[in-house]
Scaffold this active site. Sequence first.
Site, mmCIF file in Angstrom:
data_model
loop_
_atom_site.group_PDB
_atom_site.id
_atom_site.type_symbol
_atom_site.label_atom_id
_atom_site.label_comp_id
_atom_site.label_asym_id
_atom_site.label_seq_id
_atom_site.Cartn_x
_atom_site.Cartn_y
_atom_site.Cartn_z
ATOM 1 C CG ASP A 186 -2.333 0.446 0.913
ATOM 2 O OD1 ASP A 186 -2.490 1.324 0.042
ATOM 3 O OD2 ASP A 186 -3.275 -0.052 1.563
ATOM 4 C CG ASP A 242 -9.427 2.007 -0.747
ATOM 5 O OD1 ASP A 242 -8.426 1.755 -1.458
ATOM 6 O OD2 ASP A 242 -9.393 2.019 0.486
#
Length: 576
Positions: A186, A242
Amino acid sequence: EKSLPSLSFTLQPKSAAQRRSRRHPFTISSPPDRLDNMEMKHAVFIALTAVVAVTHALDNGLGKTPQMGYNSWYDVMCNLDEATMRDTVDTMKSLGLVDLGYKYLNLDDCWAAGRYPNSSVYADNKTFPSGTLKPLADYVHANGMLFGTYTDRGTQTCAGRPGAFDHESIDAQTYADWGVDYLKEDSCHASGDHQTAFYRYGLMRDSLNKTGRPVFFSLCGWNSWYAPQGQSLGNSWRIGPDDNNWAGVLKNVDINAGLGSYAGPGGWNDPCLLLAEEGTGQLRMTQLQTRAQFSLWAVMAAPLLISANVRNMSAYNLETYMNAEVIAVNQDALGHQGIRIVGGPLSSVGGDLPAQVGPCLADPTSAQQWDWNKTASGYLSNRANSQCLNVDNCGTDLIYYDCVTSGGTCCGSTCYKNLQWQLTSNNYLVTALDSTSKRCATTAADLSSISLDTCTPAQPAPANQFWSYKQATGQVQFGPKGDQCLEMITPSTTNIWARNVTGGWAVVFVNAGSTAEDVTCDVSCFQKMGFVPPQRVIVRDLWAHKTVQELTVGSDSLVASVPASGGSFTFRVTAA
């Protein structure tokens, strides 16, 4: 369980007059009498197929087709534990998901607890009793699956667990020792500078390679600017935020629309996870939308990672994820990412329009005409609808938004600065948000999006940050040639996407609007797939699992009545 509207249909032979007079859920209709510019339309097909040329990827032997499996995030989020993951493995195997290709069991955030004195990372022993991930990895492997885990290129993960910053080498070896086959990295608590991001991801790539264990490397940087560099860094790369919900799905669809040339065997654009039920049973979006997302992801050659509760999933959603014909589209060996052949951006449905450029018109419409400082100082307002160029939530995406001048708050102390712009003497379009390090409006190489990025020092501005204002016409021109102009786009509610697959094309019709709509693939649509009049084509419905019609290109159109708010059809079109 509440029944869903059926998308299947039965066709009866009809005369041409009947076809013109009555619409069925799926039918054919006659086109206008004239078919203009046929050669030009065929040229469009040639250009579009050129876009999907396969390029060379990071050569670790993995990712020859998009990855398939499970990701824990939208299922359990931080309520992650080894027992639930073992149950998930058992369920995936018993349902037959593993046999269909869902090989990866991937942990997301919240498994790590800290580092030992030697700097190696360890798991939270309250949820992973051994303090390592090896027992779970061994269980996954014993059930014929592959095991993945998660880290972050920053100092911490998004949930505040240990990040990989300056620990790439020891972490990579730890993962290899545990039997990890897949690593998602990430980008929280990390620099947003492009070159720094590429450097940090390169460190983990090289560290994984040095272990000698083949590890699928998934970059999660949430931005489209990873796509041009992606194949040199990993096997997949996130190209947007997201997804979270249906609106997020549509946003990532639009971002991915211009990135097909960067994807191919070995490396894939990643528009985020597949959404269905959370671990609590709450649906993140409707089951129709889950099916539409799955169909679009298949045509976009995107990773198929189910981030949902497979242990207690509805029969409808299981049917969606277990459709072997749609999975075959996703896994097609040609490795071409699909293209949008009808319609425009969908993410503006019920939301904000993304900023974009288009060819400058000699006689511009109001959609390409802008006023500086008319609404307020630094505001750039469009003459078509009086909306302004805006930095969405003071982040990086540029959108069109109401020209707010009073009331409420906006990004705290930077209130309204996300609506203010300065055009510098060396042709940078600079946001007023920054007091020191300046950021400029930056257009993607394929012109698919505009975002904020650090102004690259140059005199004049580099091509991707070069802007000018033509006061006589009100056009905001992009690029040194000034042949592209900032324009207000017309939002779409429907799309047709198509992907060149072995033996033909896979085609998805999708409706994001609030009412059912007829979606039509006419002669120009077929030509973008290389089918020319009077060619005969066979249309197979991949959800009804049957051939539904033979059509004559140039005489017939493919028309589907698509349900509202995420209805979709998926077809395979082949030459008769």
